[in-house]
Design a protein around this motif. Structure first.
Motif, PDB file in Angstrom:
ATOM      1  N   VAL A  78       0.842  -1.200   0.000  1.00  0.00           N
ATOM      2  CA  VAL A  78       0.000   0.000   0.000  1.00  0.00           C
ATOM      3  C   VAL A  78       0.877   1.251   0.000  1.00  0.00           C
ATOM      4  O   VAL A  78       0.640   2.193  -0.758  1.00  0.00           O
ATOM      5  CB  VAL A  78      -0.952   0.004   1.208  1.00  0.00           C
ATOM      6  CG1 VAL A  78      -1.633   1.363   1.356  1.00  0.00           C
ATOM      7  CG2 VAL A  78      -2.001  -1.088   1.072  1.00  0.00           C
ATOM      8  N   LEU A  79       1.896   1.279   0.841  1.00  0.00           N
ATOM      9  CA  LEU A  79       2.772   2.445   0.903  1.00  0.00           C
ATOM     10  C   LEU A  79       3.439   2.709  -0.447  1.00  0.00           C
ATOM     11  O   LEU A  79       3.519   3.855  -0.905  1.00  0.00           O
ATOM     12  CB  LEU A  79       3.827   2.263   1.982  1.00  0.00           C
ATOM     13  CG  LEU A  79       3.323   2.158   3.420  1.00  0.00           C
ATOM     14  CD1 LEU A  79       4.499   2.043   4.387  1.00  0.00           C
ATOM     15  CD2 LEU A  79       2.440   3.331   3.801  1.00  0.00           C
ATOM     16  N   LEU A  80       3.915   1.667  -1.085  1.00  0.00           N
ATOM     17  CA  LEU A  80       4.542   1.843  -2.391  1.00  0.00           C
ATOM     18  C   LEU A  80       3.545   2.338  -3.427  1.00  0.00           C
ATOM     19  O   LEU A  80       3.870   3.185  -4.270  1.00  0.00           O
ATOM     20  CB  LEU A  80       5.177   0.523  -2.849  1.00  0.00           C
ATOM     21  CG  LEU A  80       6.398   0.053  -2.064  1.00  0.00           C
ATOM     22  CD1 LEU A  80       6.859  -1.313  -2.570  1.00  0.00           C
ATOM     23  CD2 LEU A  80       7.544   1.054  -2.148  1.00  0.00           C
ATOM     24  N   LEU A 103       3.060  14.756  10.808  1.00  0.00           N
ATOM     25  CA  LEU A 103       2.301  14.546   9.588  1.00  0.00           C
ATOM     26  C   LEU A 103       1.595  13.199   9.565  1.00  0.00           C
ATOM     27  O   LEU A 103       2.043  12.227  10.159  1.00  0.00           O
ATOM     28  CB  LEU A 103       3.241  14.629   8.378  1.00  0.00           C
ATOM     29  CG  LEU A 103       4.095  15.892   8.245  1.00  0.00           C
ATOM     30  CD1 LEU A 103       4.969  15.786   7.002  1.00  0.00           C
ATOM     31  CD2 LEU A 103       3.226  17.128   8.191  1.00  0.00           C
ATOM     32  N   VAL A 104       0.492  13.158   8.826  1.00  0.00           N
ATOM     33  CA  VAL A 104      -0.175  11.904   8.511  1.00  0.00           C
ATOM     34  C   VAL A 104      -0.628  11.981   7.058  1.00  0.00           C
ATOM     35  O   VAL A 104      -1.002  13.050   6.568  1.00  0.00           O
ATOM     36  CB  VAL A 104      -1.370  11.626   9.454  1.00  0.00           C
ATOM     37  CG1 VAL A 104      -2.457  12.676   9.295  1.00  0.00           C
ATOM     38  CG2 VAL A 104      -1.931  10.236   9.218  1.00  0.00           C
ATOM     39  N   THR A 105      -0.564  10.878   6.354  1.00  0.00           N
ATOM     40  CA  THR A 105      -0.949  10.839   4.938  1.00  0.00           C
ATOM     41  C   THR A 105      -2.078   9.849   4.726  1.00  0.00           C
ATOM     42  O   THR A 105      -2.397   9.025   5.591  1.00  0.00           O
ATOM     43  CB  THR A 105       0.239  10.409   4.059  1.00  0.00           C
ATOM     44  OG1 THR A 105       0.481   8.999   4.249  1.00  0.00           O
ATOM     45  CG2 THR A 105       1.503  11.186   4.392  1.00  0.00           C
ATOM     46  N   VAL A 157       7.684  11.553   7.749  1.00  0.00           N
ATOM     47  CA  VAL A 157       8.332  12.722   7.141  1.00  0.00           C
ATOM     48  C   VAL A 157       9.270  12.279   6.018  1.00  0.00           C
ATOM     49  O   VAL A 157       9.302  12.888   4.935  1.00  0.00           O
ATOM     50  CB  VAL A 157       9.073  13.548   8.206  1.00  0.00           C
ATOM     51  CG1 VAL A 157       9.879  14.668   7.548  1.00  0.00           C
ATOM     52  CG2 VAL A 157       8.078  14.146   9.203  1.00  0.00           C
ATOM     53  N   ASN A 158      10.034  11.215   6.235  1.00  0.00           N
ATOM     54  CA  ASN A 158      10.870  10.679   5.159  1.00  0.00           C
ATOM     55  C   ASN A 158      10.018  10.315   3.947  1.00  0.00           C
ATOM     56  O   ASN A 158      10.363  10.642   2.797  1.00  0.00           O
ATOM     57  CB  ASN A 158      11.620   9.438   5.642  1.00  0.00           C
ATOM     58  CG  ASN A 158      12.760   9.758   6.591  1.00  0.00           C
ATOM     59  OD1 ASN A 158      13.096  10.915   6.818  1.00  0.00           O
ATOM     60  ND2 ASN A 158      13.354   8.721   7.164  1.00  0.00           N
ATOM     61  N   TYR A 159       8.923   9.632   4.196  1.00  0.00           N
ATOM     62  CA  TYR A 159       8.034   9.179   3.119  1.00  0.00           C
ATOM     63  C   TYR A 159       7.488  10.360   2.330  1.00  0.00           C
ATOM     64  O   TYR A 159       7.482  10.352   1.087  1.00  0.00           O
ATOM     65  CB  TYR A 159       6.902   8.370   3.744  1.00  0.00           C
ATOM     66  CG  TYR A 159       5.896   7.788   2.781  1.00  0.00           C
ATOM     67  CD1 TYR A 159       6.182   6.634   2.050  1.00  0.00           C
ATOM     68  CD2 TYR A 159       4.639   8.365   2.629  1.00  0.00           C
ATOM     69  CE1 TYR A 159       5.246   6.077   1.199  1.00  0.00           C
ATOM     70  CE2 TYR A 159       3.695   7.815   1.777  1.00  0.00           C
ATOM     71  CZ  TYR A 159       4.000   6.674   1.068  1.00  0.00           C
ATOM     72  OH  TYR A 159       3.064   6.134   0.221  1.00  0.00           O
ATOM     73  N   GLN A 172      14.013   7.569   1.105  1.00  0.00           N
ATOM     74  CA  GLN A 172      13.640   6.156   1.115  1.00  0.00           C
ATOM     75  C   GLN A 172      14.094   5.430   2.383  1.00  0.00           C
ATOM     76  O   GLN A 172      14.866   4.463   2.344  1.00  0.00           O
ATOM     77  CB  GLN A 172      14.199   5.470  -0.127  1.00  0.00           C
ATOM     78  CG  GLN A 172      13.778   6.127  -1.428  1.00  0.00           C
ATOM     79  CD  GLN A 172      12.273   6.112  -1.654  1.00  0.00           C
ATOM     80  OE1 GLN A 172      11.664   5.069  -1.770  1.00  0.00           O
ATOM     81  NE2 GLN A 172      11.658   7.285  -1.709  1.00  0.00           N
ATOM     82  N   SER A 173      13.582   5.891   3.506  1.00  0.00           N
ATOM     83  CA  SER A 173      13.857   5.238   4.787  1.00  0.00           C
ATOM     84  C   SER A 173      12.600   5.312   5.641  1.00  0.00           C
ATOM     85  O   SER A 173      12.383   6.257   6.388  1.00  0.00           O
ATOM     86  CB  SER A 173      15.038   5.912   5.490  1.00  0.00           C
ATOM     87  OG  SER A 173      15.320   5.263   6.720  1.00  0.00           O
ATOM     88  N   PHE A 174      11.751   4.305   5.490  1.00  0.00           N
ATOM     89  CA  PHE A 174      10.503   4.205   6.228  1.00  0.00           C
ATOM     90  C   PHE A 174      10.117   2.730   6.274  1.00  0.00           C
ATOM     91  O   PHE A 174      10.686   1.907   5.548  1.00  0.00           O
ATOM     92  CB  PHE A 174       9.399   5.053   5.579  1.00  0.00           C
ATOM     93  CG  PHE A 174       9.140   4.734   4.134  1.00  0.00           C
ATOM     94  CD1 PHE A 174       8.244   3.741   3.766  1.00  0.00           C
ATOM     95  CD2 PHE A 174       9.798   5.432   3.127  1.00  0.00           C
ATOM     96  CE1 PHE A 174       8.007   3.446   2.430  1.00  0.00           C
ATOM     97  CE2 PHE A 174       9.569   5.154   1.786  1.00  0.00           C
ATOM     98  CZ  PHE A 174       8.673   4.155   1.444  1.00  0.00           C
ATOM     99  N   ALA A 175       9.158   2.387   7.125  1.00  0.00           N
ATOM    100  CA  ALA A 175       8.865   0.970   7.313  1.00  0.00           C
ATOM    101  C   ALA A 175       7.473   0.750   7.891  1.00  0.00           C
ATOM    102  O   ALA A 175       6.867   1.658   8.461  1.00  0.00           O
ATOM    103  CB  ALA A 175       9.907   0.346   8.243  1.00  0.00           C
TER     104      ALA A 175
END
Length: 263
Positions: free
Chosen positions: A19-21, A37-39, A95-97, A102-105
């Motif tokens: 989903v994130l990708l 933040l929230v997306t 925030v990275n996303y 490219q550092s999130f999980a």
């Protein structure tokens, strides 16, 4: 421990990662609080994870970053007869996303009978899956991992987390300055879950945080301990995943030194 728990949790983490990708570059962003933040991707990933977990285990509890954290009581956590509780961060490193760093999980843990039982941290970009089951060791994909043997602060590479909106005179910045002075180097990478996994895999020697939430660190904390690392509250007491102010390190001597430095 039911082996199916781990299998389903891994499926749920993979679903959240996809989903994130799929949302990259096409999501909207809002602030939960200043600089926090929230997306749309957070919400959609959590829904996908929750659907898989609770469709397989409908009597289990669910605590996610976007809901459920006000429904957990101390009595519930201590009761060995209470069904397991899933602790989920669908996007650690928002925030990275948002900035396409490219550092999130995805982070998923299971808590039962007063202990963390399962931890999975899935990096959608690298396809690295860190995971652990209590008493069974820690793994990166299918390979066992272990912490480094670093036992001196001046030889240690550390990471830390700051809260959103940290002020220039905050205690967090004081700890950061002290660690910079005492350690080999300090990084702020933006994902608490991955920081802990990097300690477990020997990429970092230590990590501390005073501003994170249970869903940020529950899975990674188990992975560190199963990889042979040490994790303690800043007070020196036993680590509490529901009140995570802690230092995680590769070795006990390093933990002692880091706590003296920043506590």
């Amino acid at each position: 421990m039911n082996d199916n728990y781990l299998k389903v949790a891994r499926l749920a983490a993979a679903a959240g990662a996809e989903v994130l990708l799929s949302y990259q570059g096409r999501f909207s962003v809002r602030e939960k609080a200043p600089r926090d933040l929230v997306t749309e991707a957070d919400v959609a990933a959590q829904q996908a994870i929750q659907k898989i977990l609770l469709s397989n285990f409908p009597d289990h509890g669910f605590v996610g970053e976007e809901e459920g954290h006000d429904q957990v009581s101390a009595e519930m956590l201590a009761d060995p007869k209470h069904p397991p509780i899933w602790i989920v961060d669908p996007l650690d490193g928002t925030v990275n996303y948002v900035h396409q760093l490219q550092s999130f999980a995805v982070s998923i843990a299971m808590y039962h009978a007063g202990e963390l039982q399962i931890g999975i941290v899935h990096d959608p970009v690298t396809r690295e899956i860190f995971w652990a089951q209590r008493g069974a060791g820690a793994f990166l994909n299918d390979c066992p991992i272990q912490c480094s043997q670093t036992d001196r602060l001046d030889q240690a590479l550390l990471a830390c987390s700051f809260s959103a909106g940290t002020q220039h005179d905050s205690a967090e910045l004081g700890r950061f300055a002290a660690a910079l002075d005492g350690a080999q180097s300090v990084r702020r990478l933006g994902s608490a879950a991955l920081n802990l996994c990097y300690v477990a895999a020997g990429r970092l020697d230590g990590y501390w945080a005073t501003c994170v939430k249970p869903w940020d660190v529950a899975a990674g904390a188990l992975i560190v301990t199963e990889a042979g690392g040490q994790i303690r509250a800043l007070s020196g007491d036993r680590f509490d995943p529901w009140n995570p102010r802690f230092a995680a390190t590769a070795t006990e001597p390093l933990n002692d030194q880091l706590l003296r430095c920043i506590a």
